[in-house]
Design a protein around this motif. Structure first.
Motif, short mmCIF file in Angstrom:
data_model
loop_
_atom_site.label_atom_id
_atom_site.label_comp_id
_atom_site.label_asym_id
_atom_site.label_seq_id
_atom_site.Cartn_x
_atom_site.Cartn_y
_atom_site.Cartn_z
N ASP A 137 68.75 -11.50 115.04
CA ASP A 137 69.32 -10.27 115.60
C ASP A 137 68.66 -9.05 114.97
OD1 ASP A 137 71.23 -11.50 117.28
OD2 ASP A 137 72.58 -11.79 115.57
N PRO A 138 68.59 -7.95 115.71
CA PRO A 138 68.09 -6.71 115.11
C PRO A 138 69.07 -6.22 114.04
CG PRO A 138 68.94 -6.29 117.31
CD PRO A 138 68.97 -7.78 117.11
N PHE A 139 68.57 -5.42 113.12
CA PHE A 139 69.42 -4.88 112.06
C PHE A 139 68.80 -3.58 111.57
CE2 PHE A 139 66.25 -7.51 110.00
CZ PHE A 139 65.85 -6.77 108.90
N THR A 140 69.55 -2.86 110.78
CA THR A 140 69.03 -1.64 110.16
C THR A 140 69.09 -1.82 108.66
OG1 THR A 140 69.87 -0.28 111.98
CG2 THR A 140 69.32 0.86 109.92
N PRO A 141 67.97 -1.65 107.96
CA PRO A 141 68.00 -1.74 106.50
C PRO A 141 68.98 -0.72 105.90
CG PRO A 141 65.74 -1.74 107.29
CD PRO A 141 66.60 -1.40 108.47
N ASP A 142 69.46 -1.02 104.71
CA ASP A 142 70.33 -0.07 104.03
C ASP A 142 69.58 1.17 103.59
OD1 ASP A 142 73.01 -1.59 103.65
OD2 ASP A 142 71.47 -3.05 103.10
N ARG A 143 68.29 1.03 103.40
CA ARG A 143 67.47 2.17 102.98
C ARG A 143 66.04 1.97 103.46
NH1 ARG A 143 65.90 3.13 96.66
NH2 ARG A 143 64.26 4.67 96.97
N TRP A 144 65.50 2.99 104.10
CA TRP A 144 64.07 3.00 104.42
C TRP A 144 63.32 3.53 103.20
CZ3 TRP A 144 63.01 0.49 108.73
CH2 TRP A 144 63.92 0.50 109.78
N LEU A 145 62.08 3.15 103.06
CA LEU A 145 61.29 3.57 101.91
C LEU A 145 60.15 4.50 102.31
CD1 LEU A 145 61.08 0.16 100.02
CD2 LEU A 145 62.40 2.18 99.34
N ASN A 146 59.71 5.30 101.35
CA ASN A 146 58.58 6.19 101.54
C ASN A 146 57.62 6.06 100.37
OD1 ASN A 146 59.28 7.67 104.06
ND2 ASN A 146 61.09 8.22 102.86
N ASP A 147 56.42 6.59 100.57
CA ASP A 147 55.39 6.53 99.53
C ASP A 147 55.89 7.15 98.23
OD1 ASP A 147 52.73 5.82 98.79
OD2 ASP A 147 52.15 7.93 98.92
N GLU A 148 55.62 6.46 97.14
CA GLU A 148 55.98 6.89 95.78
C GLU A 148 57.46 6.82 95.46
OE1 GLU A 148 53.67 7.12 93.63
OE2 GLU A 148 52.04 7.07 95.08
N ASP A 149 58.24 6.17 96.31
CA ASP A 149 59.62 5.86 95.94
C ASP A 149 59.61 4.87 94.77
OD1 ASP A 149 60.79 7.46 97.84
OD2 ASP A 149 61.35 5.83 99.20
N THR A 150 60.73 4.78 94.08
CA THR A 150 60.93 3.77 93.04
C THR A 150 62.18 2.98 93.38
OG1 THR A 150 59.94 5.19 91.36
CG2 THR A 150 61.29 3.37 90.58
N VAL A 151 62.11 1.66 93.25
CA VAL A 151 63.29 0.81 93.45
C VAL A 151 63.51 0.00 92.17
CG1 VAL A 151 63.06 0.71 95.96
CG2 VAL A 151 61.89 -1.00 94.55
N GLU A 152 64.75 -0.43 91.97
CA GLU A 152 65.10 -1.13 90.75
C GLU A 152 66.00 -2.33 91.04
OE1 GLU A 152 66.77 1.45 87.78
OE2 GLU A 152 65.48 3.12 88.32
N PHE A 153 65.84 -3.37 90.25
CA PHE A 153 66.80 -4.47 90.22
C PHE A 153 66.86 -4.95 88.77
CE2 PHE A 153 62.78 -6.55 90.70
CZ PHE A 153 62.88 -7.76 90.03
#
Length: 197
Positions: free
Chosen positions: A86-102
């Motif tokens: 099924d189609p879905f929408t991510p919780d967050r779109w990303l852009n150049d130079e973003d930072t993500v953490e886990f």
């Protein structure tokens, strides 16, 4: 990828085989914390929403220009004989130079269009490791004959976004064996430095 300090795991590009994915997470001893997507092709995202709902985690990425791929997942899957998604929408779109953490891990985001218009890659600077989806492969590059793919844009993404990260960076592609940027700069017939000298 598991943060050894916290046990939190990040999953990249789950296209299918949910049971195998869950077994791998269990083997690594991690707890799924987040799902990252490099791009919207079905073999890289078709299982994302199922796993998001099952584990109560966020789906992050790719860049918004790939929304049309995710919106048409049922059609692409049916056309190619891929299991329905099924189609879905991510919780967050990303852009150049973003930072993500886990956990205690940080990843830099680099916008690398060409294979798809919204493709991103993830770079772990301390580990000198990049998750590159279908931008670059050992000895090859991503296809650009899909809708809104562009060969020149892909070459520019590799040269301007990947190579500056360093020849010592090991990359994990969406398909096939890992390699290093330095090895590809020396030997890859599509993007070797000598080709553009």
């Amino acid at each position: 990828m598991v943060c050894e300090e916290t046990g939190k795991a990040a999953l990249f590009d789950p296209g299918g085989d949910i049971e195998k994915i869950e077994a791998a997470i269990s083997t690594l001893g991690g707890t799924l914390d987040v799902i990252y997507l490099t791009h919207g092709h079905m073999d890289h995202c078709a299982a994302a929403d199922v796993l998001r709902k099952k584990y109560g985690v966020e789906v992050i990425g790719p860049q918004k220009e790939d929304a049309f791929w995710i919106d048409k997942l049922p059609e692409w899957c049916k056309m190619t004989g891929f299991p329905h998604a099924d189609p879905f929408t991510p919780d967050r779109w990303l852009n150049d130079e973003d930072t993500v953490e886990f956990g205690n891990q940080k990843l830099q985001v680099k916008f690398c269009p060409g294979h798809t218009p919204g493709h991103v890659i993830f770079f772990h600077e301390q580990a000198r490791l990049a998750i590159v989806g279908d931008v670059l492969f050992q000895g090859s590059i991503g296809r650009t004959d899909f809708p809104r793919g562009d060969h020149d844009t892909l070459i520019a993404s590799i040269q301007n976004k990947l190579w500056p990260l360093g020849d010592d960076v090991t990359f994990i592609p969406g398909h096939g064996p890992a390699s290093t940027f330095g090895h590809e700069r020396a030997t890859n017939p599509f993007v070797a430095d000598e080709r553009f000298a």
